[in-house]
Scaffold this active site. Structure first.
Site, short mmCIF file in Angstrom:
data_model
loop_
_atom_site.label_atom_id
_atom_site.label_comp_id
_atom_site.label_asym_id
_atom_site.label_seq_id
_atom_site.Cartn_x
_atom_site.Cartn_y
_atom_site.Cartn_z
N ASP A 99 0.82 -1.21 0.00
CA ASP A 99 0.00 0.00 0.00
C ASP A 99 0.86 1.26 0.00
O ASP A 99 2.07 1.23 0.27
CB ASP A 99 -0.92 -0.01 1.22
N ASP A 109 -10.55 1.87 -3.30
CA ASP A 109 -11.04 1.60 -1.95
C ASP A 109 -12.57 1.57 -1.91
O ASP A 109 -13.15 1.13 -0.92
CB ASP A 109 -10.53 2.68 -0.98
#
Length: 730
Positions: free
Chosen positions: A480, A548
């Protein structure tokens, strides 16, 4: 010959299966662009016209011909300083502080095989089967001691031509590169639209289409990453181009940092399309003997609409950008712990989640954020990649073994490029973070960015990650990156204008070291979801968490836009809980599954422990269905059958390369009173063939299906979903 040089005419010709690209060294030594379009063997020099178009269009001093001006002529590598006042690819400043250069042809080389770019991602070939070739053309400015090596990679079977540029200081004084883009296409005529893919965090890559008028249009990123806001893919097409008709050209940047893509229509209604590094916060000095590489751009052309552009890019990126054993392999169906537990978990709770996942038929459990150091929230702990054994009930290897005993593989989440101020790493090495001395740093998610341009920082991160991965049992890593770079200052850089570029080289170096040490590891890229969804990252991570936002309605649009430039095999798409945590919307579980199965990295993002029995049965069926269709999603040709932004039905299709199988999917997004029937018209079937519906044996004429379509049942409520598998009757 796919790649040839006509010495008397000084013309270079590059041909793929369907396209031809031509350029010419003219009598003054300038490299002019001639043509990029449908395949031809003709000399296309006739397309260039010469006329005295006003003294405002200056000509080089040694030419002394008012009909000749670089301000009008189509060029291969336009530069600032010799009369072209349009947007250049290259701007340099000499040791004396003056701007401008004069690049003229010096030499060239044709060779078999695709060139590589040390330290940077690039399309690769796999030997003679690809029949790849490379062309190197060197342009030079003797006054400055400047050389630019233009690299062209020819991938005939993929209908792809790649470009890169190596900017070299071969002189005795310093040269500073102020703008370094990679590729441009100059069109002497045409009325075009430009298509880009914009958005924001949780709504990435939404298609935008605009008519090209006089003036400049640009998109890009200043964020140190390719960004959630603009994606480094641009398409130029005829104003009336559709999925299946009209001309289209695309550029895709094989780079994950700041970028700039531009389209400019000039005073004579000529159009320039270009792409490369962003010039904001970029000023790159080259001492004698040094060089900088302008990263690769993938180009492709279609005479048959936008669909073929996508097919070409999908094949090339899936097969010749992505690497490693996972490139051609089914990906595990996984459960990610984030929306099930957030930071609040223990090893025992994860094992219980794994048991439930195994019962539902899943393949892998991924332990998300919160497993290391003092990480109990997002304010602390980043940088300290030491497992919290008290929380996990042992080592990571111990937990992996327990999960394996449940019948599942095991993966972890990491964010190596970041550090919290509340961490042991920052307390020991505050100078390792990018921060401007004397200025309070800008925080994002309570974290700073580590200076990956520094070898010592990369070495530390590699050692920390290796200490965890060496324990064994970890088959998957979610990598990430959750903020932009704002404070661009490295404590070791002599010139801060180098930092953003050198940071990206450092990231690629770290990723390559991890890949080399753990060749079987599946790495999924992520950057606040889709903030680094680009071909550069796909060179290291064969799949990327697409957004997301897992709301199925929004994902229809996000995945639609993503499909223009990227293969579905790279799309991470999960079924999450409802109401959705970002939108608050509730979509039936069946529709959530159908939408998520359009990605080649399918899974779940919810708490399996709280599901009712009916939901569990639906999930078992979804997992089984996905395994049956996964090969089509990963390898098949993808067709956009509707526009989910405007149409009442979002529909898409996968067809095997040989046409023997097809999967037609649809989700009804709007229902009115006494609703009309909806028809989905597939494409890509074998003309004249008969296809059988797998579920009930009904047979259809391929020609009739592709003419009038396949009827859906009249919907009673929004988000009714359909998945039809068709097999050709041979």
């Amino acid at each position: 010959m796919p790649l040839s040089y006509d010495a008397p005419e000084r013309i270079f010709t590059l041909s793929t299966e369907r396209t031809t690209y031509q350029m010419r060294v003219d009598e003054h030594g300038y490299l002019l662009h001639l043509y990029y379009g449908a395949r031809t063997s003709a000399n296309t020099s006739y397309l260039i016209t010469y006329a005295d178009r006003s003294g405002m269009c200056g000509c080089p001093h040694d030419v002394a011909d008012r009909t000749y001006s670089l301000d009008v002529l189509p060029q291969e590598y336009p530069f600032q300083g010799e009369g072209d006042m349009r947007s250049p690819l290259l701007m340099v400043r000499g040791d004396d502080g003056t701007f401008g250069c004069d690049l003229r042809y010096k030499s060239h080389e044709l060779r078999d095989g695709k060139y590589g770019l040390p330290g940077l991602p690039a399309v690769y070939d796999e030997g003679q089967q690809d029949a790849a070739q490379s062309l190197s053309i060197t342009l030079a400015d003797e006054r400055l001691g400047l050389e630019v090596e233009l690299l062209y990679g020819l991938m005939p079977a993929y209908d792809v031509i790649t470009r890169a540029a190596v900017i070299k200081n071969v002189g005795t004084g310093r040269i500073t590169v102020e703008k370094a883009q990679t590729a441009c296409l100059d069109f002497v005529t045409g009325d075009f639209d430009v298509i880009t893919f914009d958005g924001r965090h949780a709504m990435e890559r939404r298609l935008s289409r605009h008519a090209v008028g006089n003036g400049s249009f640009s998109v890009g990123s200043r964020r140190g990453m390719s960004s959630n806001q603009y994606n480094p893919v641009m398409v130029l097409c005829d104003g009336d181009a559709t999925e299946t008709s009209g001309r289209a050209w695309s550029m895709s940047f094989v780079y994950s940092g700041s970028f700039l893509a531009e389209v400019e229509r000039d005073q004579f209604e000529q159009t320039r399309m270009q792409m490369g590094l962003a010039s904001d916060l970029f000023s790159y000095p080259l001492e004698p003997g040094e060089q900088i590489v302008a990263p690769e751009v993938i180009m492709t052309y279609s005479a048959a609409g936008l669909e073929r552009i996508s097919h070409n890019l999908h094949r090339c990126i899936r097969e010749r950008v992505c690497r490693g054993p996972w490139r051609d392999s089914p990906r595990p169906v996984l459960i990610n712990s984030w929306e099930a537990c957030y930071f609040d978990f223990t090893g025992d709770r994860l094992v219980e989640l794994a048991k439930k996942a195994a019962d539902l038929g899943l393949d892998m459990l991924v332990m998300d954020d919160g497993w290391f150091g003092a990480r109990s929230d997002d304010h602390r702990g980043l940088g300290d990649w030491v497992p919290n054994m008290a929380k996990l009930g042992g080592t990571v290897a111990d937990l992996a073994r327990r999960v394996n005993e449940c019948g599942l593989g095991f993966g972890i989440w990491v964010e190596p490029e970041m550090v919290n101020e509340d961490s042991d790493l920052f307390r020991e090495h505050p100078d390792w973070a990018l921060a401007i001395p004397g200025k309070d740093p800008v925080l994002g998610r309570d974290q700073l960015v580590l200076d990956l341009s520094r070898a010592d920082v990369r070495d530390n991160l590699f050692e920390q990650l290796s200490a965890v991965l060496d324990q064994g049992g970890i088959e998957y890593v979610k990598w990430d990156y959750n903020r932009s770079i704002v404070d661009v200052y490295s404590r070791v850089a002599t010139d801060q204008g180098k930092v953003l570029y050198d940071y990206m080289l450092g990231l690629y170096d770290l990723l390559e070291r991890v890949r080399t040490r753990y060749p079987d590891l599946l790495i999924e890229g992520c950057s606040a979801g889709g903030g680094r969804f680009d071909a550069g990252m796909l060179y290291y991570t064969p799949q990327i968490w697409t957004s997301d936002n897992t709301d199925a309605r929004n994902r229809l649009e996000i995945q639609y836009g993503t499909s223009f430039g990227y293969p579905c095999s790279a799309v991470g798409a999960h079924v999450s809980a409802c109401p959705n945590e970002i939108t608050g919307r509730t979509v039936p579980l069946g529709a959530r599954g159908t939408v998520a199965m359009a990605g080649g990295a399918f899974g779940y993002e919810l708490d399996l422990m709280d599901l009712p029995d009916r939901a569990c049965e639906i999930i078992r069926t979804q997992v089984k269905t996905y395994r049956d269709i996964e090969h089509l999603v990963r390898e098949g040709l993808f067709y956009r059958l509707s526009d989910p932004r405007a149409d009442d039905v979002a529909a898409w299709e996968f067809v095997s390369e040989d046409g023997s199988e097809a999967l037609v999917c649809a989700v009804v997004t709007r229902v009115d009173g006494y609703a009309k029937a909806n028809y989905v018209v597939p494409r890509g079937l074998t003309p004249g063939a008969t296809y059988r519906m797998v579920s009930n044996g009904t047979e259809f004429s391929a020609d009739a299906l592709m003419d009038m379509g396949l009827p859906l049942t009249v919907p009673n409520s929004p988000y009714e979903n359909f998945m039809y598998r068709l097999e050709r009757v041979d």
